[in-house]
Structure formats: structure tokens, C-alpha cells
Design an enzyme around this catalytic site. Structure first.
Site, PDB file in Angstrom:
ATOM      1  N   HIS A   1     -10.469  -5.329  10.112  1.00  0.00           N
ATOM      2  CA  HIS A   1     -11.061  -5.135   8.785  1.00  0.00           C
ATOM      3  C   HIS A   1     -12.480  -4.567   8.894  1.00  0.00           C
ATOM      4  O   HIS A   1     -13.296  -4.772   8.009  1.00  0.00           O
ATOM      5  CB  HIS A   1     -11.096  -6.458   8.013  1.00  0.00           C
ATOM      6  CG  HIS A   1      -9.728  -6.984   7.670  1.00  0.00           C
ATOM      7  ND1 HIS A   1      -8.965  -7.668   8.577  1.00  0.00           N
ATOM      8  CD2 HIS A   1      -8.988  -6.883   6.547  1.00  0.00           C
ATOM      9  CE1 HIS A   1      -7.807  -7.996   8.017  1.00  0.00           C
ATOM     10  NE2 HIS A   1      -7.793  -7.527   6.781  1.00  0.00           N
TER      11      HIS A   1
ATOM     12  N   GLU B   1       0.806  -1.226   0.000  1.00  0.00           N
ATOM     13  CA  GLU B   1       0.000   0.000   0.000  1.00  0.00           C
ATOM     14  C   GLU B   1       0.839   1.276   0.000  1.00  0.00           C
ATOM     15  O   GLU B   1       0.550   2.197  -0.774  1.00  0.00           O
ATOM     16  CB  GLU B   1      -0.979   0.004   1.184  1.00  0.00           C
ATOM     17  CG  GLU B   1      -2.136  -0.965   1.061  1.00  0.00           C
ATOM     18  CD  GLU B   1      -1.796  -2.380   1.483  1.00  0.00           C
ATOM     19  OE1 GLU B   1      -0.627  -2.630   1.858  1.00  0.00           O
ATOM     20  OE2 GLU B   1      -2.690  -3.242   1.442  1.00  0.00           O
TER      21      GLU B   1
END
Lengths: 348, 331
Positions: B129, B60
Site C-alpha cells: 500500500h 476494481e
């Protein structure tokens, strides 16, 4: 399990505090953040939180009597049973009271009679303490309810008297019949007169020198705010909100803040909800000779006008006596006429 | 009007914009072959090829940094960040680079990039998450933040974001990807900084973001049966914020509840409630309330997870209390 509530130290140099009000009584349920009492020191009055959940077993300190910092003022128990036990039984409070009495005895005269002890514990309340006692407890109301009550001339004390649960909301105000609405307070009236010559000369000069072209009303508003600030203690930090109105169509009608400090060029129109300490009504631009504000006027109102020959300003101050003391009101007018006679005072 | 899912709306927005502007490209993990775990981007690689729909390694910070550089030098990248929780990994790229470059270059450089990511709990995805971390980026000057509450908003806001010359972060609620809404066939854009009044009302203002708009609408329907008319407002973008619409509504209703799925502490609800009390104080007849995610890591256990998020029932209880004057008042 019991908890002692002690007289807190609210200031650096504070030795004693005075309970001005108990907010709970023996037997009352109490939560940690509940206010148990209001305490006054030489500087301030503060609300004291319980600090524990429980039941009030007993209140020890008496209203109006100074209590040394650190001394127990009330006892909290965990349950009602416990509260009853400690309220009746030999509570630790009694012991400590006896200790204090004993130690005082040693210091006192050989006669040792308790009633004659020079101890601060027995000093009767004087001065500020008594004044505070006379003030009503703070009434809880939503911001909107408070604003509307003021606007409609409803004294929130009326709702308290009717036993309506606090905090008050707008629905509580809507529910009270109009016949119950009492005038807020006795309105007092003071009048004064002062020559216009110097003021007008000043104002004429200001107009030629600034682009802002302040009206007579603006100029007067600045002087009034300055006079009001001085009469109420002269604090530069405090905000003086003033609503200037004239009854002329298109005339002045604006709320300003600190017009005495901002300079005439710095005067800005504020949100109409800005709290206002004074209303200034300028009749001098109209041919009205007199105006009396309604009985429900909550805010001190100063009416200014000119005499028919235009050589004098006439001021009439209407104020609710519970809002402004007569001493302050007179001082306000005195300060104002001084300033109208010599606007330099304002600048200094 | 036709109805499409939020995920189709996002797909359409990207495809339409990519057809219009060849400088737009998209990059992220599993975006080309897999079309993302939520199948949002399916079909794009077939149309635009792997030059413009780029699968990246699990990196990322790397691919977000690439996007910032590409945006500075003439491209309009769209970054797909698989989970909002991974914002932690790209904070330096977004906060210290993307948000600052226009200012620090004296206006010579722009960063016209979009970071698409998601938020929202109750998908049983556990604590790493399931977070809604949008408050973090709202705090940083130089970043715009959009929060679509339906397929219609998702398409219109994303197209505006792509055309914006500044970095924009869009948070989509991952539980809403299959929710359908009416979306016009013809092109439309939703300007930033314009709140939408989903339902008018006179008694209480419910300000809700993203999927909380559905929660607020369901609560408003229950309240209507009790004769309480709630106004439901969706700010749509948190930065810039349409403060005027919120304040005007609260001045009308005198009461407000702010609902957002981020954590309550120091969050979006606190910011909005604070603005209301600053600008509509004298119109308030009740304390402004906040409903947000509980201040705990999101539990994996379904019954526990469900407890941590605002629900219509909890909102109804809060609204009723405000109307009846039954809220605690601190004394």
C-alpha cells in the site's frame, strides 16, 4: 587471495595482444571497474577492467610486447601486505614464465639461448603498436567542457600538464589564465587552383532543374564532403559534419551533415553543436581576396575564392597537423579539384 | 489568498465539475458513505446522491471496466482507486481497453474518463500500500498521466483531466492530502504539458514530480545558503511532457538531478535523464543524476522505510557533488 589478470581475447581470431599502456602501477589500489591497462590487437585498442577490487601486486607484461591470449599480465592482491608478499616472493607468475620459457626451449634451436628464441614473446613492437604508444591517453572531460575547450582553443593537454584532476569541468577551463592557452597545433597550409567552367555550368543547370536553388556554397559543400570522405577512408557510414560560412551579410552560415550523401535537396541545417570535421568558407560571394583563420583554429578550414577573372577557383586548406595528416590533406584537395573539374565523379 | 488542503482541492474540483456537467459521475470503494479512507470525498454524496456518487463492491476490474464502457457511451466517469498499488487489478481495463479504443475505432469512440489514485511511501502502510507505480502507465501510449505537487496543482489538473476526452490517470501523494496551499476561489484550469518552474536558479536543475517538489524546494533552500542556486521544475504532467522547459533549464544550468518517488530501475527518472542527455548533451558539465525510491519492496519498519525514499539531505549531497565535479565518471 590473489587474482590473475589475463590477456583477454578481444577478437575471434586473436592470438596475442599488446599492452600499450598501464593505467595502474604496482601498489595502486584498484576497483573492479577500474581500467588497469589498454590493450591493442590487430583490430582495435581496448581498455581492460581489473574485474576485482584489490591492490596491484605486480605488472607482468611489458609494454609493446605481444602476450598470448590467456596469459597472465598482472596480479592483484586483496591487501597491501599481500601485494608486497607476492611482489617479492616466488609469485606464480614467475613459475609460469619459466614454464613458457622451457616449452619454448624445446621448440627452439638446440642452442636454446633465450635471447634468440623465435617466440612471439620477444618480438619487438612494430608499426601500429608504436603509433598507439605515441597517442596521448584519453582525457576525461564533461561534454560541455570539451565543447568549450574546442571553441576557446584550449588544448586539454594543458590542463593535464598542470596536474588538474580529471574529469575536467567548465570551472577548470575558467580557472586557467589566458596566457597559458597555447595554440592547439601547428597549422599547415596547402593551396590549389582549378577551372570554374564545368562547375558553374553544372550549378547553372541544377538551379534551373530544382526548386531548392542551392547556392554555389551548398554545391561546393557537397563536393568537399565527398572529397573529405574519400580522403579519410571512404566510409559511407561515418558522418561528415561541415560548417559552411560566407562573410556576406545574409550569406550561407550553416552546419550540415553528409551533404555529399543527402543530395542537394536533402541538405538540412543541423544543430550548431553538431560535431564538424571541416569548415568551408566561401569568399567567392564577397570581394575579399584572402582570409587566414586564427592560429587556434582546431578544425581543418578550407577557404574557397575565385580569381579576379572568375575563371579559376582558389582553394586554401588550413589544418592543424595533429588533426589531419598531410597525406590526407593533399588527398582531400586532389579529390576536390577532380570533382570540381568533373562533378559526375561525385554522383558516381 | 485562502489556503486549503490538497484533499479539499480535489473535493472542490470534482464538485465544481459535477455541477457544471451532469454526465460526470464518480465510482469506487467507500466513496459515498465513507468518503474514502482519506476523507477526500466527504459531502459529495449529500449533494449529488447515490446515482452519481456510487459505492462499489471490492471489485476494481469490474467497476473500472464499467467506467470505460460508460465513457465510450457518453458519460464522463471518475474512478476512485483507493490505492495506487491496485493498478495491477485494472491494467487490462486501462491498458488494453481505455488506451486503445480511440485508435482502434478509427477515432469514432472516445474514452473521457479519469482514474484518480495515489502513491507515496512513509505512511507506514507496508509494501502493498505504499508503491508509486506511475511509470507503468506512462509507458502506454494513449494514457495521460498527471502528478499534482500541491493543492493548487491538484485542483487545476483534475479539472483539466475531467474535461479531457482521453483517459487520464492522476496520482496524488497520499502524504500530501492534509498539506495546505494557496488556491484561488475563482475557477482556473492547468493545461497539460506545461511544466512549472517553482524556483529559478542558475547552477543546477532539480526536476521533481509530485511530493518530490517539496523535497527539491527544501534542498534548494539549503543549497542557497551555500551559494548554490538550484532551479526547481515540476513537469506536472508526465504524459504529455513539457520537454522544452526541462531542456532549456538544463542548457542554462549545465547540471541536472531528476527526483521521483517511483522505483529507480527503468523508471521516470531514467526516462527524464535520458531525454536530457539526448537533447542537452553538449551543455552538460556533470552526469545527470537520479534520485528515486530504492529498488526494494517498501519496508514496514519506519526507520527502514525512511531510508528508501529521496530526502532533501540526499538531494543536497548529490547537488553539491555535481557542482564540485566529484561524481564518479566510470574510468
Amino acid at each position: 587471495m590473489v587474482h590473475e589478470i589475463i590477456m583477454p581475447a578481444l577478437g575471434m581470431t586473436q592470438d596475442t595482444g599488446v599492452i600499450v599502456k598501464w593505467c595502474k602501477q604496482a601498489g595502486d589500489l584498484i576497483a573492479t571497474s577500474d581500467i588497469i591497462a589498454e590493450v591493442e590487437t590487430d583490430k582495435t585498442t581496448m581498455e581492460i577492467e581489473a574485474g576485482y577490487d584489490g591492490v596491484v601486486a605486480f605488472l607482468k607484461a611489458e609494454i609493446g610486447i605481444p602476450v598470448p591470449v590467456g596469459e597472465m599480465i598482472a596480479l592483484l592482491a586483496t591487501t597491501h601486505e599481500e601485494a608486497v608478499k607476492f611482489a617479492q616472493g616466488p609469485a606464480p607468475a614467475r613459475a609460469s614464465e619459466a614454464d613458457v620459457a622451457a616449452s619454448c626451449e624445446v621448440l627452439a634451436s638446440p642452442r636454446g639461448a633465450q635471447s634468440e628464441l623465435p617466440s612471439p614473446l620477444r618480438t619487438p613492437a612494430t608499426g601500429p603498436a608504436l603509433q598507439t604508444e605515441l597517442q596521448p591517453a584519453r582525457i576525461l572531460a564533461s561534454p560541455k567542457a570539451r565543447r568549450l575547450a574546442r571553441k576557446r582553443g584550449i588544448n586539454l593537454q594543458t590542463l593535464v600538464a598542470q596536474g588538474i584532476r580529471q574529469p575536467f569541468h567548465v570551472s577548470d577551463l575558467d580557472a586557467i589564465p589566458s596566457t597559458v592557452i597555447e595554440p592547439l597545433a601547428v597549422i599547415d597550409e596547402l593551396q590549389m587552383q582549378v577551372t570554374t567552367e564545368i562547375f558553374d555550368g553544372f550549378h547553372a543547370r541544377i538551379i534551373t532543374q530544382t526548386e531548392a536553388r542551392p547556392t554555389v556554397g551548398w554545391f561546393m559543400a557537397a563536393l568537399v564532403a565527398g572529397a573529405f570522405r574519400k580522403a579519410t577512408g571512404g566510409d559511407w557510414q561515418s558522418k561528415v559534419g561541415l560548417h559552411l560560412k560566407s562573410f556576406d551579410v545574409g550569406g550561407d552560415d550553416m552546419v550540415m551533415q553528409n551533404p555529399d550523401l543527402s543530395g542537394l535537396r536533402g541538405i538540412r541545417e543541423m544543430d550548431p553543436e553538431t560535431p564538424v570535421e571541416l569548415v568551408l568558407i566561401d569568399l567567392s560571394t564577397s570581394r575579399l581576396t584572402e582570409y587566414r583563420p586564427g592560429q587556434r583554429h582546431a578544425v581543418p578550414t578550407l577557404i574557397m575564392n575565385r580569381t579576379p577573372d572568375r575563371r579559376f577557383f582558389k582553394f586554401a586548406l588550413y589544418y592543424p597537423v595533429d588533426h589531419l595528416s598531410r597525406v590526407v590533406a593533399v588527398q582531400l584537395l586532389n579529390n576536390l579539384v577532380e570533382r570540381v573539374e568533373d562533378p559526375f565523379i561525385q554522383i558516381l | 489568498m485562502r489556503e486549503i488542503t490538497l484533499s479539499q482541492a480535489v473535493n472542490e474540483a470534482i464538485a465544481e465539475e459535477m455541477r457544471r456537467d451532469p454526465t460526470i459521475f464518480l465510482l469506487g470503494e467507500d466513496v459515498a458513505e465513507a468518503g474514502t479512507p482519506f476523507k477526500i470525498l466527504s459531502g459529495l454524496v449529500e449533494e449529488f446522491g447515490t446515482e452519481r456518487i456510487i459505492d462499489t463492491p471490492i471489485s476494481e476490474p469490474g467497476f473500472t471496466g464499467i467506467a470505460v464502457g460508460a465513457a465510450m457511451t457518453g458519460s464522463r466517469p471518475i474512478v476512485d482507486l483507493m490505492f495506487g498499488d491496485f493498478l495491477t487489478l485494472v491494467m487490462d481495463q486501462m491498458v488494453n481497453q481505455a488506451a486503445k479504443i480511440h485508435y482502434m475505432s478509427g477515432g469514432k469512440l472516445n474514452v473521457p474518463m479519469v482514474l484518480r489514485t495515489n502513491m507515496g511511501a512513509t505512511r507506514r502502510s507496508a509494501a502493498q500500500h505504499s508503491q508509486s507505480l506511475h511509470a507503468w502507465v506512462c509507458h502506454v501510449p494513449g494514457l495521460k498521466v498527471a502528478m499534482p505537487s500541491s493543492a493548487y496543482e491538484a485542483k487545476g489538473l483534475l479539472k483539466t483531466a475531467i474535461r479531457d476526452n482521453n483517459p487520464v490517470i492522476i496520482f496524488e501523494d497520499k502524504l500530501m492530502y492534509q498539506d495546505k496551499a494557496e488556491v484561488p476561489e475563482e475557477e482556473y484550469l492547468i493545461p497539460f504539458g506545461e511544466a512549472k518552474i517553482h524556483r529559478p536558479g542558475r547552477d543546477i536543475t532539480l526536476i521533481a514530480t509530485s511530493s518530490m517538489v517539496q523535497v527539491a524546494q527544501q534542498a534548494a533552500e539549503s543549497l542557497a545558503q551555500e551559494g548554490i542556486e538550484a532551479e526547481v521544475i515540476d513537469p506536472r504532467t508526465l504524459v504529455p511532457l513539457d520537454e522544452g522547459t526541462l531542456i532549456a533549464s538544463v542548457k542554462k544550468t549545465s547540471r541536472a538531478i531528476v527526483v521521483d518517488e517511483g522505483h529507480r530501475n527503468y523508471g521516470i527518472t531514467a526516462e527524464l535523464a535520458s531525454r536530457i542527455t539526448e537533447k542537452a548533451f553538449y551543455y552538460l558539465d556533470a552526469p545527470v543524476q537520479r534520485l528515486a525510491a530504492m529498488d526494494v519492496p517498501i519496508p514496514f519498519s519506519p526507520p527502514l522505510e525512511d531510508l528508501t525514499v529521496p530526502t532533501p539531505d540526499r538531494l543536497v549531497v548529490a547537488a553539491r557533488a555535481a557542482l564540485k565535479g566529484e561524481l564518479p565518471h566510470g574510468a
